[in-house]
Scaffold this motif. Structure first.
Motif, mmCIF file in Angstrom:
data_model
loop_
_atom_site.group_PDB
_atom_site.id
_atom_site.type_symbol
_atom_site.label_atom_id
_atom_site.label_comp_id
_atom_site.label_asym_id
_atom_site.label_seq_id
_atom_site.Cartn_x
_atom_site.Cartn_y
_atom_site.Cartn_z
ATOM 1 N N HIS A 104 97.532 104.399 115.086
ATOM 2 C CA HIS A 104 97.923 105.728 114.993
ATOM 3 C C HIS A 104 99.243 106.146 114.308
ATOM 4 C CE1 HIS A 104 95.050 107.263 117.837
ATOM 5 N NE2 HIS A 104 95.061 106.184 118.519
ATOM 6 N N SER A 105 99.729 105.038 113.492
ATOM 7 C CA SER A 105 100.802 105.388 112.587
ATOM 8 C C SER A 105 100.222 105.782 111.137
ATOM 9 C CB SER A 105 101.732 104.274 112.343
ATOM 10 O OG SER A 105 102.034 103.785 113.682
ATOM 11 N N ASP A 108 101.555 111.693 108.642
ATOM 12 C CA ASP A 108 101.813 112.882 109.661
ATOM 13 C C ASP A 108 101.350 112.575 110.875
ATOM 14 O OD1 ASP A 108 100.020 114.519 107.327
ATOM 15 O OD2 ASP A 108 99.364 113.188 108.768
ATOM 16 N N GLU A 109 101.390 111.527 111.423
ATOM 17 C CA GLU A 109 101.201 110.934 112.697
ATOM 18 C C GLU A 109 102.218 109.817 113.582
ATOM 19 O OE1 GLU A 109 97.189 109.600 115.154
ATOM 20 O OE2 GLU A 109 97.352 109.214 113.221
ATOM 21 N N TYR A 112 101.917 108.037 120.534
ATOM 22 C CA TYR A 112 102.484 108.650 121.445
ATOM 23 C C TYR A 112 103.573 108.021 122.153
ATOM 24 C CZ TYR A 112 99.025 112.107 122.657
ATOM 25 O OH TYR A 112 97.976 113.312 122.770
ATOM 26 N N GLU A 115 106.618 108.078 120.001
ATOM 27 C CA GLU A 115 107.232 109.413 120.189
ATOM 28 C C GLU A 115 107.878 109.674 121.381
ATOM 29 O OE1 GLU A 115 103.964 112.370 120.410
ATOM 30 O OE2 GLU A 115 105.316 113.967 119.569
#
Ligand code: GDP
Length: 193
Positions: A104-105, A108-109, A112, A115
């Protein structure tokens, strides 16, 4: 009362850990899509309250907007209670976390877990990352070092024992986590003097 908040993606073993900490029975493998509110419990062996925040992230059958709302609710709860929350425990799956983060890297991501880790630091809530399911991990040091790297903590992980706590909730081996939490609670007391 002093409060410790538990956050984590679904299926990382948060309910198993809560059962270990509080002696209550929790629904493991919860029905997806059920939005839950924060629940407060006593940490049996300690003098503070433990708040279970809803699991977030991908769950089969849960619509995107429900997922986003859950995340927004968690962030809002933490922001509103940041001065009461002495420590947050971010529970991750030690076997899967690095792969999920890498998947998920992107430009523009932000994943979770990453984050959430940075968000908690931004609001000055000390974070303990409870790296769960370590009983399933063979290359322990390597995995933990990779996780440090993804969180922006300079490896080796052993330098970060107040932050990175390898545990196995299912086997009841959670002492690295309770030790790290106690460390932060004592720091908070000292700051109050
Ligand atoms: P939650 O969705 O985060 O509340 O996760 P659960 O507590 O329901 O656990 C999800 C699954 O992971 C269940 O099948 C648990 O038995 C399993 N699990 C939880 N903790 C551990 C652990 O320490 N080791 C292993 N191998 N499995 C675990």
């Amino acid at each position: 009362d002093a409060e410790v908040a538990l956050v984590g993606r679904s299926n990382v073993g948060k309910s198993t850990l809560m059962r270990e900490l509080t002696g209550h029975t929790f629904d493991t493998g919860q029905r997806p899509g059920v939005t839950r509110s924060p629940n407060h419990y006593d940490w049996t062996s300690e003098d503070f309250m433990i708040t279970d925040l809803p699991g977030f992230g991908f769950m089969e059958g849960v619509p995107e907007d429900v997922r986003e709302q859950t995340k927004t609710d968690i962030v809002r709860y933490i922001e509103d209670n940041a001065d009461k929350i002495l420590t947050a425990v971010l529970v991750v799956d030690g076997k899967a976390a690095v792969d999920i983060i890498d998947r998920h890297s992107g430009p523009d991501e932000v994943p979770y877990d990453v984050e959430m880790f940075h968000f908690l630091r931004d609001v000055d809530v000390p974070v303990v990352v409870a790296v769960n399911k370590m009983d399933k991990v063979d290359d322990r040091d390597e995995r933990l070092n990779e996780l440090c790297d993804r969180l922006g903590l300079y490896p080796p992980w052993k330098q970060w024992q107040n932050t990175i706590a390898p545990i196995s909730a299912k086997r009841g081996s959670i002492e690295p986590m309770t030790d790290a939490v106690r460390h932060h609670l004592h720091e908070a007391e000292r700051d109050d003097l």
